[in-house]
Design a protein around this motif. Sequence first.
Motif, mmCIF file in Angstrom:
data_model
loop_
_atom_site.group_PDB
_atom_site.id
_atom_site.type_symbol
_atom_site.label_atom_id
_atom_site.label_comp_id
_atom_site.label_asym_id
_atom_site.label_seq_id
_atom_site.Cartn_x
_atom_site.Cartn_y
_atom_site.Cartn_z
ATOM 1 N N THR A 56 -1.774 -26.702 6.689
ATOM 2 C CA THR A 56 -3.126 -27.238 6.567
ATOM 3 C C THR A 56 -3.621 -27.060 5.137
ATOM 4 O O THR A 56 -4.193 -27.973 4.541
ATOM 5 C CB THR A 56 -4.085 -26.512 7.537
ATOM 6 O OG1 THR A 56 -3.498 -26.507 8.825
ATOM 7 C CG2 THR A 56 -5.432 -27.187 7.583
ATOM 8 N N CYS A 57 -3.407 -25.861 4.580
ATOM 9 C CA CYS A 57 -3.852 -25.607 3.210
ATOM 10 C C CYS A 57 -3.108 -26.509 2.229
ATOM 11 O O CYS A 57 -3.681 -26.974 1.243
ATOM 12 C CB CYS A 57 -3.654 -24.140 2.845
ATOM 13 S SG CYS A 57 -4.630 -23.045 3.889
ATOM 14 N N ALA A 58 -1.826 -26.766 2.517
ATOM 15 C CA ALA A 58 -1.020 -27.598 1.612
ATOM 16 C C ALA A 58 -1.617 -28.994 1.464
ATOM 17 O O ALA A 58 -1.460 -29.637 0.423
ATOM 18 C CB ALA A 58 0.418 -27.685 2.115
ATOM 19 N N ALA A 59 -2.315 -29.462 2.503
ATOM 20 C CA ALA A 59 -2.929 -30.780 2.430
ATOM 21 C C ALA A 59 -3.959 -30.842 1.304
ATOM 22 O O ALA A 59 -4.294 -31.914 0.810
ATOM 23 C CB ALA A 59 -3.597 -31.117 3.761
ATOM 24 N N PHE A 60 -4.461 -29.672 0.898
ATOM 25 C CA PHE A 60 -5.476 -29.646 -0.155
ATOM 26 C C PHE A 60 -4.887 -29.276 -1.512
ATOM 27 O O PHE A 60 -5.619 -29.065 -2.468
ATOM 28 C CB PHE A 60 -6.592 -28.651 0.227
ATOM 29 C CG PHE A 60 -7.402 -29.116 1.407
ATOM 30 C CD1 PHE A 60 -8.458 -30.000 1.234
ATOM 31 C CD2 PHE A 60 -7.098 -28.687 2.693
ATOM 32 C CE1 PHE A 60 -9.201 -30.441 2.318
ATOM 33 C CE2 PHE A 60 -7.830 -29.125 3.782
ATOM 34 C CZ PHE A 60 -8.891 -30.002 3.605
ATOM 35 N N CYS A 61 -3.564 -29.181 -1.576
ATOM 36 C CA CYS A 61 -2.941 -28.858 -2.865
ATOM 37 C C CYS A 61 -2.977 -30.072 -3.789
ATOM 38 O O CYS A 61 -3.031 -31.203 -3.325
ATOM 39 C CB CYS A 61 -1.490 -28.433 -2.658
ATOM 40 S SG CYS A 61 -1.375 -26.743 -2.111
ATOM 41 N N GLY A 62 -2.926 -29.818 -5.064
ATOM 42 C CA GLY A 62 -2.852 -30.905 -6.036
ATOM 43 C C GLY A 62 -4.193 -31.563 -6.316
ATOM 44 O O GLY A 62 -4.237 -32.725 -6.717
ATOM 45 N N LEU A 63 -5.289 -30.866 -6.086
ATOM 46 C CA LEU A 63 -6.602 -31.431 -6.410
ATOM 47 C C LEU A 63 -6.758 -31.497 -7.936
ATOM 48 O O LEU A 63 -6.200 -30.675 -8.661
ATOM 49 C CB LEU A 63 -7.711 -30.572 -5.789
ATOM 50 C CG LEU A 63 -7.752 -30.625 -4.253
ATOM 51 C CD1 LEU A 63 -8.651 -29.532 -3.707
ATOM 52 C CD2 LEU A 63 -8.223 -31.995 -3.777
ATOM 53 N N ALA A 64 -7.559 -32.456 -8.372
ATOM 54 C CA ALA A 64 -7.569 -32.764 -9.808
ATOM 55 C C ALA A 64 -8.503 -31.860 -10.619
ATOM 56 O O ALA A 64 -8.306 -31.664 -11.810
ATOM 57 C CB ALA A 64 -7.979 -34.224 -10.002
ATOM 58 N N GLY A 65 -9.555 -31.311 -9.981
ATOM 59 C CA GLY A 65 -10.608 -30.664 -10.768
ATOM 60 C C GLY A 65 -10.450 -29.169 -10.926
ATOM 61 O O GLY A 65 -9.356 -28.624 -10.877
ATOM 62 N N THR A 118 -9.226 -36.233 6.683
ATOM 63 C CA THR A 118 -10.134 -37.097 5.924
ATOM 64 C C THR A 118 -10.639 -36.381 4.670
ATOM 65 O O THR A 118 -10.661 -36.956 3.571
ATOM 66 C CB THR A 118 -11.339 -37.499 6.799
ATOM 67 O OG1 THR A 118 -10.851 -38.215 7.932
ATOM 68 C CG2 THR A 118 -12.319 -38.373 6.029
ATOM 69 N N LEU A 119 -11.040 -35.123 4.832
ATOM 70 C CA LEU A 119 -11.584 -34.380 3.694
ATOM 71 C C LEU A 119 -10.549 -34.265 2.570
ATOM 72 O O LEU A 119 -10.870 -34.457 1.390
ATOM 73 C CB LEU A 119 -12.041 -32.986 4.149
ATOM 74 C CG LEU A 119 -12.663 -32.127 3.042
ATOM 75 C CD1 LEU A 119 -13.950 -32.766 2.509
ATOM 76 C CD2 LEU A 119 -12.947 -30.710 3.533
ATOM 77 N N ALA A 120 -9.311 -33.960 2.938
ATOM 78 C CA ALA A 120 -8.263 -33.850 1.910
ATOM 79 C C ALA A 120 -8.095 -35.181 1.183
ATOM 80 O O ALA A 120 -7.981 -35.221 -0.047
ATOM 81 C CB ALA A 120 -6.941 -33.416 2.553
ATOM 82 N N ASP A 121 -8.100 -36.287 1.947
ATOM 83 C CA ASP A 121 -7.966 -37.614 1.323
ATOM 84 C C ASP A 121 -9.122 -37.877 0.354
ATOM 85 O O ASP A 121 -8.931 -38.411 -0.733
ATOM 86 C CB ASP A 121 -7.949 -38.714 2.403
ATOM 87 C CG ASP A 121 -6.640 -38.740 3.185
ATOM 88 O OD1 ASP A 121 -5.677 -38.072 2.753
ATOM 89 O OD2 ASP A 121 -6.590 -39.422 4.228
#
Length: 696
Positions: A56-65, A118-121
């Motif tokens: 689940t956390c991995a879905a939020f990896c690679g955020l730009a900011g 949805t939030l990760a997207d």
Amino acid sequence: MAPANKPKAPASAASAAAFPQLIPEPQLVNRFAGAVQSPGEVKLSVNVPGFADDRTCAAFCGLAGTGKYSVQAEVSEDFAPQEVPEDALDEAYQLDIMSEGAVLTARTATGIRWGLTTLADVLKAIPAHGSIPAARILDWPTLKTRGIFMENKWGPDLMELDDWKALVDFLAARKMNNLGISLYGCWDRRQYDGRFTEWLMAPIPDHPEIKREWTIRWYSPEKGAEQQITYLPPMFEKDLFGEIIAYGQSRGVEVIPYVNSLGHNTLIPEFIPEFAAKNEAGEPQHFGYCTSNPDLIKFVTGWYQHIYEKYLKPNGVHTFHIQMDEVGQDFCRCAECSKMSLEQILKDYTVLLIKHLVSVGVQNVVIYNDQFTRHLGKNTLDEAFMQRLRDEGVFENVIVDWWAYRNECTLPDVHPKDGLGLRAWVKPMTCYYNWSRWDPRQRNVAVMLELGHREGAEGAASYSVFDPAWTLEFDALAEYSWNFRGVGPIQRFEDKWGQVRADADVVEAIRWLDATERERLLQVLSYYTYTYEQADKPWPRPYPEEPVVNTADRAAEIAFMARAGARARCLLEGRSDEIARNLIVEAVRLQAHGAMFTVLIEMWNAIAAGSVEPADARVYAPRVQEALDLVIETMVLIERNKPAYLIPSYMRDMSVLHEFLVQLTGDLGEVIEGKRQWSDVRFSVAKNIAQREADF
Ligand SMILES: [Zn+2]
């Protein structure tokens, strides 16, 4: 996108106004005052067990900011916004995306799962130095069941456990919640190796002898040598079905079996002839079952119960697809069966299987429509049958799966409303024939989902195998099954898809490929069509001679195919993303077929007209070499870009083109040297590389 070293600038009015496009399209998005910038890290607080895991956390990896963003997710039994239809509440969620953090509410863990997706997207779509408006998303699915069916075919038969898990993740990322896997299926035609095309993907208890091994041979330009594998499907050999189901359950995807129960059935009758359908003389046929044989009934019901109790029940899955399609009129005609009409045999046997499955705990038994609505010349889903299902107490357990794969329209007998109140799924095609040719189906997806919406279907499960080059089709299915309105008609969805997954160049490349498909020309040209035995044709089929003869007057269309493939290739070249890397194979494969058949048809027509001189071979030879170079380029790209489980079947068919063009190059050399007459130039390879093991 701004360079990474640029100082952070305030969001422009344009970027602040833009809320990211999402697939599938959420039902309701209300923009608020305030701006959300891209975080660098998300801090999850979820009151649901199993959700704060690595995946689940991995879905939020690679955020730009930069900076932290807090996400509060909570299951609440009271969650019931008035906009959400009652029967969609279990998958609905409300997501407030604000400047400092997000709040997610849902009635169930499933709603939380889709909300987090949805939030990760959304967060990933915020540019590093831009922002989006704060928003509230209230979202739920239009259809209860949304998924794909993996036919047992070239590709799925080589997928390993990790490939299946990746497919589950692919579906879950699109909020699709259903994955059908064929455990048993056969095609009643001889193909490559001269045997029937058959697959068994899970062992049958007490019958270890029942299995189907395949050999695939191809030429590898990278290795400069022939390759060969002889294999049983990993799914069968390692008995993976239970593990795939368990993994699906952990990701919100219900994995269900499809098992052919009457038609598409040659392997079991071959091993156990007493179960086979009989002719009037009582002799076993090579297909079908004799449903008057009590031992056959015991075998099928015991096997299905085993599948349910071993794989499904322990994982909380209670849906079983018994198929029943395409039996046609080829029913058993033994003395017992002959006492009954085909319709009665069909209905009795279907009811028997449904009742048995329901009695052991299965809640949903799915059947295809076609045998009931088409092959007996009438719609047998009549009032009497409905009454019988009600009397047996199983009416509510039955789902009819209505399939039609045309891009233009449904079929006359494919209408869920004709099921007289039986629950319904619709079945478009998302990806098939990929091992042999480009075959777009996004319009079929739109057509069938519209039909399902109009006629009250509760699910959509496409007929498919998996190939990343067909991501547009899978995304279209996710879009229209989650939110039927979606972004609008399919052409608009294609544009949106380009923005979300790729860009306008990739969409244009797909449109060039699609433009060659209108007349089904590639189906006529590609080798796969000629791998099948056909009653009125020689066997093995002379290839490419047969399509050359059949398309000798279609040179202009074939030349267009080469140009369209070349154009698509230009648009895709130099890209490193998975979709483009898989699509460029399709572009070059199309170009190669176009180039090869263009020169072959010219030669064929010139030879037929008697207007060739030996010296003309000098003119044709470099063009044949050009086609051969394109074939080799295609093969190199396949080996580099396609998933490992697709490579053998993709390469097998291309290797036949390769083998033929090498032979032709030799023949033309001999014509130049005066050692061969033009009339003796060969247009097919006897016992080609794909069929060499066949005992014709
Ligand atoms: Zn019989």
